[in-house]
Design a protein around this motif. Structure first.
Motif, PDB file in Angstrom:
ATOM      1  N   TYR A  98       0.842  -1.192   0.000  1.00 33.95           N
ATOM      2  CA  TYR A  98       0.000   0.000   0.000  1.00 33.95           C
ATOM      3  C   TYR A  98       0.878   1.243   0.000  1.00 33.95           C
ATOM      4  CZ  TYR A  98       0.515   0.313   5.152  1.00 33.95           C
ATOM      5  OH  TYR A  98       0.985   0.401   6.431  1.00 33.95           O
ATOM      6  N   GLY A  99       0.305   2.307  -0.563  1.00 31.11           N
ATOM      7  CA  GLY A  99       0.951   3.608  -0.562  1.00 31.11           C
ATOM      8  C   GLY A  99       0.152   4.566   0.291  1.00 31.11           C
ATOM      9  N   THR A 100       0.833   5.538   0.853  1.00 26.96           N
ATOM     10  CA  THR A 100       0.187   6.479   1.766  1.00 26.96           C
ATOM     11  C   THR A 100      -0.612   7.541   1.014  1.00 26.96           C
ATOM     12  OG1 THR A 100       2.188   7.835   1.853  1.00 26.96           O
ATOM     13  CG2 THR A 100       1.927   6.142   3.554  1.00 26.96           C
ATOM     14  N   LEU A 101      -1.707   7.928   1.647  1.00 25.90           N
ATOM     15  CA  LEU A 101      -2.587   8.987   1.155  1.00 25.90           C
ATOM     16  C   LEU A 101      -2.528  10.166   2.128  1.00 25.90           C
ATOM     17  CD1 LEU A 101      -5.681   6.762   0.199  1.00 25.90           C
ATOM     18  CD2 LEU A 101      -3.944   7.716  -1.353  1.00 25.90           C
ATOM     19  N   PRO A 102      -3.025  11.347   1.736  1.00 23.07           N
ATOM     20  CA  PRO A 102      -3.030  12.488   2.657  1.00 23.07           C
ATOM     21  C   PRO A 102      -3.689  12.128   3.995  1.00 23.07           C
ATOM     22  CG  PRO A 102      -3.634  13.198   0.460  1.00 23.07           C
ATOM     23  CD  PRO A 102      -3.578  11.685   0.424  1.00 23.07           C
ATOM     24  N   GLY A 103      -3.037  12.562   5.081  1.00 24.08           N
ATOM     25  CA  GLY A 103      -3.522  12.279   6.423  1.00 24.08           C
ATOM     26  C   GLY A 103      -2.739  11.172   7.118  1.00 24.08           C
ATOM     27  N   HIS A 104      -1.961  10.392   6.366  1.00 21.77           N
ATOM     28  CA  HIS A 104      -1.131   9.327   6.957  1.00 21.77           C
ATOM     29  C   HIS A 104       0.038   9.974   7.696  1.00 21.77           C
ATOM     30  CE1 HIS A 104       1.322   5.744   7.358  1.00 21.77           C
ATOM     31  NE2 HIS A 104       0.362   5.013   6.821  1.00 21.77           N
ATOM     32  N   PRO A 105       0.430   9.442   8.862  1.00 21.21           N
ATOM     33  CA  PRO A 105       1.548  10.026   9.601  1.00 21.21           C
ATOM     34  C   PRO A 105       2.887   9.936   8.868  1.00 21.21           C
ATOM     35  CG  PRO A 105       0.365   8.428  10.962  1.00 21.21           C
ATOM     36  CD  PRO A 105      -0.218   8.363   9.606  1.00 21.21           C
ATOM     37  N   GLU A 106       2.994   8.981   7.954  1.00 20.61           N
ATOM     38  CA  GLU A 106       4.211   8.790   7.173  1.00 20.61           C
ATOM     39  C   GLU A 106       3.898   9.023   5.704  1.00 20.61           C
ATOM     40  OE1 GLU A 106       7.454   7.685   8.182  1.00 20.61           O
ATOM     41  OE2 GLU A 106       6.750   8.134  10.200  1.00 20.61           O
ATOM     42  N   CYS A 107       4.926   9.096   4.913  1.00 20.32           N
ATOM     43  CA  CYS A 107       4.815   9.240   3.471  1.00 20.32           C
ATOM     44  C   CYS A 107       5.643   8.114   2.872  1.00 20.32           C
ATOM     45  CB  CYS A 107       5.387  10.600   3.077  1.00 20.32           C
ATOM     46  SG  CYS A 107       5.568  10.851   1.324  1.00 20.32           S
ATOM     47  N   GLY A 108       5.038   7.268   2.031  1.00 20.92           N
ATOM     48  CA  GLY A 108       5.806   6.195   1.413  1.00 20.92           C
ATOM     49  C   GLY A 108       4.968   4.972   1.114  1.00 20.92           C
ATOM     50  N   GLU A 109       5.636   3.836   1.078  1.00 17.95           N
ATOM     51  CA  GLU A 109       4.999   2.588   0.649  1.00 17.95           C
ATOM     52  C   GLU A 109       5.498   1.434   1.517  1.00 17.95           C
ATOM     53  OE1 GLU A 109       4.404   2.400  -3.703  1.00 17.95           O
ATOM     54  OE2 GLU A 109       5.404   0.456  -3.561  1.00 17.95           O
ATOM     55  N   ALA A 133       5.535  12.435   7.778  1.00 19.89           N
ATOM     56  CA  ALA A 133       4.650  13.403   7.145  1.00 19.89           C
ATOM     57  C   ALA A 133       3.981  14.308   8.186  1.00 19.89           C
ATOM     58  CB  ALA A 133       3.582  12.690   6.313  1.00 19.89           C
ATOM     59  N   LYS A 134       3.619  13.767   9.327  1.00 16.14           N
ATOM     60  CA  LYS A 134       2.957  14.542  10.391  1.00 16.14           C
ATOM     61  C   LYS A 134       4.008  15.020  11.402  1.00 16.14           C
ATOM     62  CE  LYS A 134      -1.600  13.555   9.764  1.00 16.14           C
ATOM     63  NZ  LYS A 134      -2.701  14.441   9.833  1.00 16.14           N
ATOM     64  N   TRP A 135       3.678  16.056  12.126  1.00 18.04           N
ATOM     65  CA  TRP A 135       4.615  16.636  13.086  1.00 18.04           C
ATOM     66  C   TRP A 135       5.101  15.625  14.110  1.00 18.04           C
ATOM     67  CZ3 TRP A 135       3.865  16.609  18.266  1.00 18.04           C
ATOM     68  CH2 TRP A 135       2.561  16.384  18.718  1.00 18.04           C
ATOM     69  N   TYR A 136       4.187  14.777  14.601  1.00 14.32           N
ATOM     70  CA  TYR A 136       4.581  13.833  15.657  1.00 14.32           C
ATOM     71  C   TYR A 136       5.490  12.726  15.113  1.00 14.32           C
ATOM     72  CZ  TYR A 136       0.265  11.586  13.937  1.00 14.32           C
ATOM     73  OH  TYR A 136      -0.730  11.053  13.152  1.00 14.32           O
ATOM     74  N   ALA A 143      13.288   7.188  16.828  1.00 16.78           N
ATOM     75  CA  ALA A 143      12.365   6.343  17.596  1.00 16.78           C
ATOM     76  C   ALA A 143      11.182   5.917  16.727  1.00 16.78           C
ATOM     77  CB  ALA A 143      11.873   7.091  18.838  1.00 16.78           C
ATOM     78  N   THR A 144      10.715   6.814  15.869  1.00 22.00           N
ATOM     79  CA  THR A 144       9.625   6.467  14.951  1.00 22.00           C
ATOM     80  C   THR A 144      10.055   5.340  14.027  1.00 22.00           C
ATOM     81  OG1 THR A 144       8.741   8.716  15.027  1.00 22.00           O
ATOM     82  CG2 THR A 144       8.079   7.357  13.159  1.00 22.00           C
TER      83      THR A 144
END
Length: 168
Positions: A98-109, A133-136, A143-144
């Motif tokens: 799967y690939g990430t869509l807007p709103g996902h904490p990460e960006c990628g696959e 992708a997200k601030w957190y 660690a993420t």
């Protein structure tokens, strides 16, 4: 919605990680034999593995297929919208990415593929490339990434447990 990255489908290319992304590759032995392979492949393709991990799965279809939207939820709070990019169902390989869509904490696959080697051993390989992708996710830094690797290893542990009764 569009994907949040450009190199869609790149997890099909062994060892490929687009520039600016962090790679992930975890391979876990699941068991041996045709029964284990069939069971593992089904558990990956029908979301059972992810549900057994304890994450929420909201999918537009009961089985992974290209174009199917799926949202993974963690603790009912973090929502990670994705779209299935590719699937494979072959004699010795089964899985999807799967690939990430807007709103996902990460960006990628991220890809989850079960394969049966020539000696009959069944493996789960989780491969991915991502960046925060997200601030957190950004604030978590290394660690993420560590949590992502732990999640991928847990996928193997849980799938091995799901297939334990099929081991020949």
């Amino acid at each position: 919605m569009s994907f949040t990255y450009e190199d869609v489908g790149a997890t099909r290319k062994a060892g490929h990680c687009p520039e600016g992304f962090h790679p992930l590759h975890e391979r876990t032995r699941i068991g041996e034999g045709e029964g284990v392979f069939r069971r593992a492949g089904e558990a990956v393709l029908n979301w059972e593995l992810h549900r057994a991990l304890g994450v929420g799965v909201l999918a537009a279809e009961e089985r992974a297929a290209p174009g199917v939207d799926v949202t993974i939820t963690l603790a009912g709070v973090i929502k990670a919208p994705c779209r299935v990019v590719w699937t494979v169902e072959e004699h010795r390989r089964a899985g999807w990415a799967y690939g990430t869509l807007p709103g996902h904490p990460e960006c990628g696959e991220e890809a989850f593929v079960v394969d049966r080697t020539g000696d009959g051993t069944v493996w789960l390989t989780v491969t991915a490339f991502s960046r925060p992708a997200k601030w957190y996710a950004k604030a978590g830094g290394a660690a993420t990434r560590g949590l992502q690797h732990a999640y991928a290893r847990r996928c193997g542990t849980v799938l091995r447990r799901l297939c334990a009764t099929e081991d020949e």
